[in-house]
Design a protein around this motif. Structure first.
Motif, PDB file in Angstrom:
ATOM      1  N   GLU A 177      -7.387  -0.747   3.246  1.00  0.00           N
ATOM      2  CA  GLU A 177      -6.524  -1.204   2.463  1.00  0.00           C
ATOM      3  C   GLU A 177      -4.710  -2.026   3.906  1.00  0.00           C
ATOM      4  O   GLU A 177      -4.015  -2.602   2.964  1.00  0.00           O
ATOM      5  CB  GLU A 177      -5.597   0.394   2.316  1.00  0.00           C
ATOM      6  N   GLU A 178      -5.310  -2.253   4.236  1.00  0.00           N
ATOM      7  CA  GLU A 178      -3.501  -1.996   5.884  1.00  0.00           C
ATOM      8  C   GLU A 178      -5.027  -3.090   5.919  1.00  0.00           C
ATOM      9  O   GLU A 178      -3.958  -4.121   6.066  1.00  0.00           O
ATOM     10  CB  GLU A 178      -4.431  -0.873   6.715  1.00  0.00           C
ATOM     11  N   THR A 218      -3.939  -5.677   2.299  1.00  0.00           N
ATOM     12  CA  THR A 218      -2.672  -5.634   2.493  1.00  0.00           C
ATOM     13  C   THR A 218      -1.869  -7.265   3.457  1.00  0.00           C
ATOM     14  O   THR A 218      -1.146  -7.757   2.768  1.00  0.00           O
ATOM     15  CB  THR A 218      -1.992  -4.273   2.676  1.00  0.00           C
ATOM     16  N   LYS A 219      -2.400  -7.287   4.497  1.00  0.00           N
ATOM     17  CA  LYS A 219      -1.458  -7.509   5.441  1.00  0.00           C
ATOM     18  C   LYS A 219      -2.388  -9.472   4.751  1.00  0.00           C
ATOM     19  O   LYS A 219      -1.519 -10.286   5.073  1.00  0.00           O
ATOM     20  CB  LYS A 219      -3.050  -7.508   6.080  1.00  0.00           C
ATOM     21  N   HIS A 228      -2.839 -10.013   1.659  1.00  0.00           N
ATOM     22  CA  HIS A 228      -1.917 -10.074   0.208  1.00  0.00           C
ATOM     23  C   HIS A 228      -3.385  -9.851  -0.691  1.00  0.00           C
ATOM     24  O   HIS A 228      -3.039 -11.023  -1.681  1.00  0.00           O
ATOM     25  CB  HIS A 228      -1.405 -11.447   0.228  1.00  0.00           C
ATOM     26  N   ALA A 275      -4.362  -6.990  -1.898  1.00  0.00           N
ATOM     27  CA  ALA A 275      -4.433  -5.824  -2.494  1.00  0.00           C
ATOM     28  C   ALA A 275      -4.787  -5.451  -3.259  1.00  0.00           C
ATOM     29  O   ALA A 275      -5.300  -4.153  -3.897  1.00  0.00           O
ATOM     30  CB  ALA A 275      -3.075  -4.428  -1.173  1.00  0.00           C
ATOM     31  N   SER A 276      -4.765  -5.817  -4.841  1.00  0.00           N
ATOM     32  CA  SER A 276      -4.531  -5.758  -6.152  1.00  0.00           C
ATOM     33  C   SER A 276      -6.007  -5.960  -5.759  1.00  0.00           C
ATOM     34  O   SER A 276      -6.141  -5.692  -6.925  1.00  0.00           O
ATOM     35  CB  SER A 276      -3.791  -7.459  -6.525  1.00  0.00           C
TER      36      SER A 276
END
Length: 312
Positions: free
Chosen positions: A283-284, A287-288, A290, A292-293
């Protein structure tokens, strides 16, 4: 220092036919380069003490590395601005390396050469924006890592909302020619014509051309892979240039690809990726970039999950 070695790829008819089966629905990942270019990834892992080392095939243990075929697909997946790869997939590869105990050696491989290289034993797996499907599972085996639908991207100051398929009627739409999104938009275009509000469909050979027309105002929206659209909207001019609308179509599972029956390697990668989900590293990284969705749960990291009906 990274080594740079050219590898010649076989050009036999069967391999080229199979390449067509695995062609991306949106991005043309291939470049004009006909042969892959080898580069060694950073050393990592803890050898035989790594948690998933014992699951690896003996030939991988003996080699001390997994050769990963990867092309510069583009942001956020993989880029190669210099000698080394950057992006979401190289970072996930680095994280998996520590759990597997062998090097994840990235072999820069042009998209058309990936399947021939895999079949010729020049690489052990393919990691890119390859879509899993029932048809493609007849050719290769897949380990899922991301879910991403197609989404509309538009200039931020455009006074237009696209939340349903019907909202595309009366709109100048851009997309890359070929693949699932092209076929889908042709269907929508027909529906719009039947409703009396035609949609103008503009098709381009590359996403860069479609983006240029969007920025120039020649089209009002460009529909493409959601993970890429989200990244562009979040990063272009620090998020001030584009926005992504809420319409989502053609949900797709993206996956690593392997030779059929290479069960030990597939299982080791599946379990290592599940561990990255559970410890938060996955997830990290997403997320970095963009993305994560589109994250999958550990239980959704599967071998041939689309064909089994477990993933959609």
């Amino acid at each position: 220092m990274k080594k740079q070695t050219l590898i010649k790829s076989p050009r036999f008819a069967k391999a080229l036919a199979l390449t067509g089966v695995l062609a991306l629905s949106l991005t043309a990942c291939g470049s004009g380069t006909a042969a892959p270019e080898e580069s060694s990834a950073p050393q990592g892992g803890a050898g035989a003490s790594a948690p998933y080392y014992d699951q690896l095939p003996q030939e991988i243990k003996d080699a001390g590395k997994i050769r990963v075929g990867m092309s510069p697909t583009g942001t956020p997946f993989s880029m190669k601005p210099g000698e080394e790869f950057e992006g979401m997939l190289p970072e996930l590869s680095d994280a998996a390396e520590k759990l597997l105990g062998v090097e994840m050696e990235i072999i820069s491989t042009a998209f058309p050469a990936q399947i021939p290289s895999l079949q010729a034993g020049k690489i052990d797996m393919i990691w890119g924006a390859s879509a899993d499907s029932v048809e493609r599972e007849k050719v290769l085996d897949f380990v899922s890592y991301l879910r991403s639908p197609m989404k509309p991207l538009m200039l931020k100051d455009t006074d237009l909302s696209i939340s349903t398929e019907e909202d595309l009627c009366g709109v100048k739409v851009g997309a890359v020619q070929g693949g699932d999104i092209h076929r889908y938009l042709e269907t929508v275009k027909t529906k719009c014509e039947e409703s009396g509000t035609p949609m103008e469909l503009n098709l381009y050979e590359a996403s860069s051309a479609a983006m240029a027309q969007l920025q120039a105002g020649k089209v009002e929206t460009m529909i493409g892979m959601g993970a890429i659209q989200d990244y562009i909207a979040a990063t272009a001019e620090d998020g001030g240039l584009y926005r992504v609308e809420s319409l989502e179509v053609l949900p797709t599972i993206y996956a690593m690809a392997f030779e059929k029956g290479d069960t030990e390697l597939q299982t080791a990668l599946r379990d290592a990726l599940r561990e990255l989900v559970n410890d938060g590293s996955y997830e990290e990284v997403l997320t970095k970039y963009h993305a994560a969705s589109g994250a999958l749960t550990a239980d959704e990291i599967l071998i041939n999950g689309v064909g089994s009906g477990e993933l959609k």
